[in-house]
Design a protein around this motif. Sequence first.
Motif, PDB file in Angstrom:
ATOM      1  N   PRO A   1       0.807  -1.237   0.000  1.00 30.97           N
ATOM      2  CA  PRO A   1       0.000   0.000   0.000  1.00 30.97           C
ATOM      3  C   PRO A   1       0.831   1.275   0.000  1.00 30.97           C
ATOM      4  CG  PRO A   1      -0.796  -1.540   1.667  1.00 30.97           C
ATOM      5  CD  PRO A   1       0.460  -2.129   1.119  1.00 30.97           C
ATOM      6  N   HIS A   2       2.077   1.181   0.483  1.00 27.49           N
ATOM      7  CA  HIS A   2       2.909   2.382   0.541  1.00 27.49           C
ATOM      8  C   HIS A   2       3.260   2.935  -0.828  1.00 27.49           C
ATOM      9  CE1 HIS A   2       3.571   0.747   4.602  1.00 27.49           C
ATOM     10  NE2 HIS A   2       3.507   2.028   4.903  1.00 27.49           N
ATOM     11  N   TRP A   3       3.080   2.117  -1.861  1.00 29.01           N
ATOM     12  CA  TRP A   3       3.416   2.591  -3.209  1.00 29.01           C
ATOM     13  C   TRP A   3       2.230   3.221  -3.909  1.00 29.01           C
ATOM     14  CZ3 TRP A   3       8.134   3.310  -2.809  1.00 29.01           C
ATOM     15  CH2 TRP A   3       8.991   2.358  -2.229  1.00 29.01           C
ATOM     16  N   LEU A   4       1.097   3.330  -3.193  1.00 29.37           N
ATOM     17  CA  LEU A   4      -0.072   3.991  -3.783  1.00 29.37           C
ATOM     18  C   LEU A   4      -0.360   5.298  -3.053  1.00 29.37           C
ATOM     19  CD1 LEU A   4      -2.480   3.841  -5.835  1.00 29.37           C
ATOM     20  CD2 LEU A   4      -3.813   2.799  -3.977  1.00 29.37           C
ATOM     21  N   GLU A   5      -0.746   6.296  -3.824  1.00 27.15           N
ATOM     22  CA  GLU A   5      -1.110   7.590  -3.263  1.00 27.15           C
ATOM     23  C   GLU A   5      -2.407   8.050  -3.916  1.00 27.15           C
ATOM     24  OE1 GLU A   5       1.997  10.471  -3.864  1.00 27.15           O
ATOM     25  OE2 GLU A   5       0.825  12.126  -3.055  1.00 27.15           O
ATOM     26  N   LEU A   6      -3.306   8.615  -3.134  1.00 34.41           N
ATOM     27  CA  LEU A   6      -4.520   9.194  -3.700  1.00 34.41           C
ATOM     28  C   LEU A   6      -4.433  10.706  -3.606  1.00 34.41           C
ATOM     29  CD1 LEU A   6      -7.335   6.869  -2.228  1.00 34.41           C
ATOM     30  CD2 LEU A   6      -5.925   6.535  -4.276  1.00 34.41           C
ATOM     31  N   GLU A   7      -4.637  11.384  -4.730  1.00 37.30           N
ATOM     32  CA  GLU A   7      -4.649  12.853  -4.730  1.00 37.30           C
ATOM     33  C   GLU A   7      -6.100  13.310  -4.681  1.00 37.30           C
ATOM     34  OE1 GLU A   7      -2.355  14.717  -7.809  1.00 37.30           O
ATOM     35  OE2 GLU A   7      -0.542  13.569  -7.339  1.00 37.30           O
ATOM     36  N   ILE A   8      -6.425  14.061  -3.651  1.00 37.86           N
ATOM     37  CA  ILE A   8      -7.798  14.558  -3.557  1.00 37.86           C
ATOM     38  C   ILE A   8      -7.781  16.080  -3.544  1.00 37.86           C
ATOM     39  CG2 ILE A   8      -8.595  12.486  -2.376  1.00 37.86           C
ATOM     40  CD1 ILE A   8      -8.492  13.909   0.197  1.00 37.86           C
ATOM     41  N   THR A   9      -8.770  16.665  -4.196  1.00 36.98           N
ATOM     42  CA  THR A   9      -8.794  18.127  -4.278  1.00 36.98           C
ATOM     43  C   THR A   9      -9.487  18.695  -3.049  1.00 36.98           C
ATOM     44  OG1 THR A   9     -10.822  18.062  -5.528  1.00 36.98           O
ATOM     45  CG2 THR A   9      -8.792  18.203  -6.791  1.00 36.98           C
ATOM     46  N   GLU A  10      -9.144  19.949  -2.804  1.00 38.88           N
ATOM     47  CA  GLU A  10      -9.728  20.635  -1.654  1.00 38.88           C
ATOM     48  C   GLU A  10     -11.250  20.626  -1.690  1.00 38.88           C
ATOM     49  OE1 GLU A  10      -7.574  24.415  -1.644  1.00 38.88           O
ATOM     50  OE2 GLU A  10      -8.215  24.590   0.430  1.00 38.88           O
ATOM     51  N   SER A  11     -11.820  20.660  -2.892  1.00 41.16           N
ATOM     52  CA  SER A  11     -13.284  20.719  -2.988  1.00 41.16           C
ATOM     53  C   SER A  11     -13.941  19.477  -2.391  1.00 41.16           C
ATOM     54  CB  SER A  11     -13.717  20.904  -4.439  1.00 41.16           C
ATOM     55  OG  SER A  11     -13.186  19.875  -5.233  1.00 41.16           O
ATOM     56  N   THR A  12     -13.202  18.344  -2.436  1.00 42.59           N
ATOM     57  CA  THR A  12     -13.719  17.114  -1.825  1.00 42.59           C
ATOM     58  C   THR A  12     -13.978  17.332  -0.340  1.00 42.59           C
ATOM     59  OG1 THR A  12     -12.311  15.883  -3.331  1.00 42.59           O
ATOM     60  CG2 THR A  12     -13.236  14.647  -1.493  1.00 42.59           C
ATOM     61  N   LEU A  13     -13.127  18.157   0.248  1.00 41.55           N
ATOM     62  CA  LEU A  13     -13.173  18.339   1.700  1.00 41.55           C
ATOM     63  C   LEU A  13     -14.260  19.309   2.117  1.00 41.55           C
ATOM     64  CD1 LEU A  13      -9.336  18.756   2.052  1.00 41.55           C
ATOM     65  CD2 LEU A  13     -10.667  16.666   2.267  1.00 41.55           C
ATOM     66  N   MET A  14     -14.861  19.966   1.123  1.00 35.47           N
ATOM     67  CA  MET A  14     -15.878  20.946   1.466  1.00 35.47           C
ATOM     68  C   MET A  14     -17.250  20.316   1.622  1.00 35.47           C
ATOM     69  SD  MET A  14     -14.363  23.762  -1.082  1.00 35.47           S
ATOM     70  CE  MET A  14     -16.010  24.071  -1.709  1.00 35.47           C
ATOM     71  N   HIS A  15     -17.374  19.038   1.293  1.00 38.65           N
ATOM     72  CA  HIS A  15     -18.701  18.428   1.379  1.00 38.65           C
ATOM     73  C   HIS A  15     -19.101  18.205   2.825  1.00 38.65           C
ATOM     74  CE1 HIS A  15     -19.526  17.906  -2.938  1.00 38.65           C
ATOM     75  NE2 HIS A  15     -18.215  18.069  -2.994  1.00 38.65           N
ATOM     76  N   ASP A  16     -18.975  16.978   3.300  1.00 39.42           N
ATOM     77  CA  ASP A  16     -19.316  16.695   4.686  1.00 39.42           C
ATOM     78  C   ASP A  16     -18.009  16.327   5.381  1.00 39.42           C
ATOM     79  OD1 ASP A  16     -20.017  15.634   7.103  1.00 39.42           O
ATOM     80  OD2 ASP A  16     -21.620  14.359   6.323  1.00 39.42           O
ATOM     81  N   ILE A  17     -17.418  17.313   6.044  1.00 42.74           N
ATOM     82  CA  ILE A  17     -16.054  17.176   6.547  1.00 42.74           C
ATOM     83  C   ILE A  17     -15.858  15.942   7.429  1.00 42.74           C
ATOM     84  CG2 ILE A  17     -14.340  18.228   8.064  1.00 42.74           C
ATOM     85  CD1 ILE A  17     -14.190  19.862   5.765  1.00 42.74           C
ATOM     86  N   GLU A  18     -16.777  15.716   8.371  1.00 47.47           N
ATOM     87  CA  GLU A  18     -16.602  14.590   9.305  1.00 47.47           C
ATOM     88  C   GLU A  18     -16.613  13.263   8.552  1.00 47.47           C
ATOM     89  OE1 GLU A  18     -15.661  15.141  12.297  1.00 47.47           O
ATOM     90  OE2 GLU A  18     -16.002  17.305  12.103  1.00 47.47           O
ATOM     91  N   HIS A  19     -17.533  13.171   7.604  1.00 42.66           N
ATOM     92  CA  HIS A  19     -17.688  11.992   6.764  1.00 42.66           C
ATOM     93  C   HIS A  19     -16.400  11.753   5.953  1.00 42.66           C
ATOM     94  CE1 HIS A  19     -19.766   9.439   3.795  1.00 42.66           C
ATOM     95  NE2 HIS A  19     -19.262  10.209   2.854  1.00 42.66           N
ATOM     96  N   VAL A  20     -15.876  12.831   5.378  1.00 41.80           N
ATOM     97  CA  VAL A  20     -14.674  12.731   4.553  1.00 41.80           C
ATOM     98  C   VAL A  20     -13.462  12.336   5.406  1.00 41.80           C
ATOM     99  CG1 VAL A  20     -13.012  14.097   3.215  1.00 41.80           C
ATOM    100  CG2 VAL A  20     -15.447  14.266   2.702  1.00 41.80           C
TER     101      VAL A  20
END
Length: 278
Positions: free
Chosen positions: A142-161
């Motif tokens: 798993p250490h060789w995988l990275e997920l890039e997420i945009t800031e907008s993803t974090l604006m939805h439901d913060i606790e859920h995210v």
Amino acid sequence: HAENPDRSVAFYRLDMNEGMQQRMLIESGLRHALGNGELILHYQPKFEIGSSRLVGAEALVRWRHPVRGMVPPIEFIPLAESTGLIVQVGEWVLEQACAQAAIWQRAGLPPFRLAVNVSAREFTPSLPGRVAETLRRYRLDPHWLELEITESTLMHDIEHVIAIMDRISALGVALSLDDFGTGYSSLSYLKRFPIDTLKIDRSFTTGIPLDPSDCAIASTIIGMGRKLGHRVIAEGVETVEQLEFLRQAGCDEVQGYLYGKPLPAYEFEKSLRENWLL
Ligand code: C2E
Ligand code: CA
Ligand code: CA
Ligand code: CA
């Protein structure tokens, strides 16, 4: 000469239908593309500034359209996001990226971290399980995988995210905050996200070194990111001047045309063997 309400309504509907028809055309085309092997991934290298070593790569999707040629993601990802088709696109991207990482590792190339972009719509409670299952199937660390997420993803439901991010992070998969500085996420949340890396958006890199505001923003992101214990990478690095500024400012990694454009897998592997493995 009173306005005819029916007519304006009819015009409005006509306009809407054209837009909708266009969207439906792209959507059905994309559905077809998914089933027909028309999507491909290109890979762009990431380098550590201090050591000049290749430390990773980002997978970027393209649509190889039989008539229109190579369609860039800007022309279909936003539509896929609004229709929900992004979930299937994302599944394909993760599958393909892991398959490629396994091929490269089994070919004896030194492993490097492979990053895939994940849209807000994909950020569901089933994502961590799907990631874990895919890694298992390809017997990838798993250490060789990275997920890039945009800031907008974090604006939805913060606790859920945050709950989903925690589960992904617990797998050992790295998380990075993409396009950082372009969204509106509150800085107070930044300390709660289990992220490894902040990625400075290209819109700031572009203004370096001539635009004082872009320089100030980039330096501030680097300083803050590092104080919070994150690595910081700048995207869109095209000139030596930008690289030198980022080096001075303490940036950890760079990605951009100065080092390499996104390339199809076989060309990426060729450059890797010939130039980047030194
Ligand atoms: P992004 O994640 O911010 O990716 C960086 C974009 O900048 C890529 O454009 C890359 O080719 C381009 N780029 C990299 N270095 C330079 C440079 O030095 N100069 C310039 N001018 N551009 C540079 P691309 O491949 O067209 O992708 C655009 C966006 O589409 C990505 O932005 C990402 O948001 C989205 N995207 C691409 N692939 C995927 C995917 O598989 N899934 C999802 N959800 N989104 C994707
Ligand atoms: Ca990205
Ligand atoms: Ca960007
Ligand atoms: Ca992005």
